[in-house]
Design a protein around this motif. Structure first.
Motif, PDB file in Angstrom:
ATOM      1  N   GLN A 144     -15.342  -5.784  54.424  1.00  0.00           N
ATOM      2  CA  GLN A 144     -14.224  -5.873  55.362  1.00  0.00           C
ATOM      3  C   GLN A 144     -13.141  -6.811  54.822  1.00  0.00           C
ATOM      4  O   GLN A 144     -11.943  -6.561  55.000  1.00  0.00           O
ATOM      5  N   THR A 181     -10.859  -5.135  52.220  1.00  0.00           N
ATOM      6  CA  THR A 181     -10.047  -4.033  52.736  1.00  0.00           C
ATOM      7  C   THR A 181      -9.025  -4.528  53.766  1.00  0.00           C
ATOM      8  O   THR A 181      -7.835  -4.293  53.615  1.00  0.00           O
ATOM      9  N   GLU A 182      -9.478  -5.205  54.806  1.00  0.00           N
ATOM     10  CA  GLU A 182      -8.577  -5.630  55.886  1.00  0.00           C
ATOM     11  C   GLU A 182      -8.243  -7.114  55.832  1.00  0.00           C
ATOM     12  O   GLU A 182      -7.150  -7.527  56.195  1.00  0.00           O
TER      13      GLU A 182
END
Length: 184
Positions: free
Chosen positions: A78, A81-82
């Motif tokens: 995570q 990616t974010e």
């Protein structure tokens, strides 16, 4: 089996996951590269864009680490990616926050300003709107580092229970105590 540990982590497009021979997992994505060392007894497999974590036995130590390492790997995926973001709010008269690059200058009611050096992997932003409390935003790809820096800043002036003044997370509820009551 651990409910968290047996969940499969889906690896999105543009993210590469590599497991080295000494059980260090490296995750690369658009927001950077993160590494996590894993107990050699816990097995990590990458197949068809899915990451699975398995344990060798039902010993208490293996069960605990199964869920832990799965959660840490999910945070790595995570993060690249974010990313992660936390916001801190300064509650108190005259409390101010400004930044120049990754140097945070805090005025928290002490006789001097406090300077905090934020690691270069994180991005720092301060916002001070008229009539509202100053807000510090810390974001980055490493969840542990973001949380540690926020905890360090919060520890400089924790919210006190009588007036609620101090540094707190946005949305944090501070339980207030009743002050002195008037005598008879």
């Amino acid at each position: 089996m651990s409910r968290i540990g047996k969940k499969i982590i889906t690896v999105p497009d543009g993210v590469t996951v590599q497991v080295s021979s000494d059980n260090v997992v490296t995750v690369k994505g658009k927001k950077g590269e993160l590494k996590q060392a894993i107990n050699p007894e816990i097995k990590v497999e990458v197949k068809d864009g899915q990451l699975t974590v398995s344990r060798p036995s039902d010993q208490i130590q293996h069960r605990a680490q199964h869920g832990l390492y799965r959660a840490l790997l999910a945070n790595l995926v995570q993060g690249v990616t974010e990313g992660f973001e936390k916001k801190l709010e300064l509650v108190g008269v005259g409390y101010k926050a400004t930044n120049q690059g990754n140097l945070l200058d805090l005025s928290l009611g002490y006789s001097h300003n406090i300077l905090v050096e934020v690691p270069s992997e994180l991005t720092l932003a301060t916002e001070q709107l008229k009539g509202q409390n100053p807000i510090i935003t810390i974001s980055g790809s490493d969840k542990q580092l973001v949380g540690a820096v926020c905890a360090k800043i919060r520890s400089l002036r924790k919210p006190e229970p009588y007036k609620g003044k101090g540094v707190r997370f946005v949305g944090e509820i501070v339980r207030k105590k009743a002050g002195k009551s008037a005598g008879k």
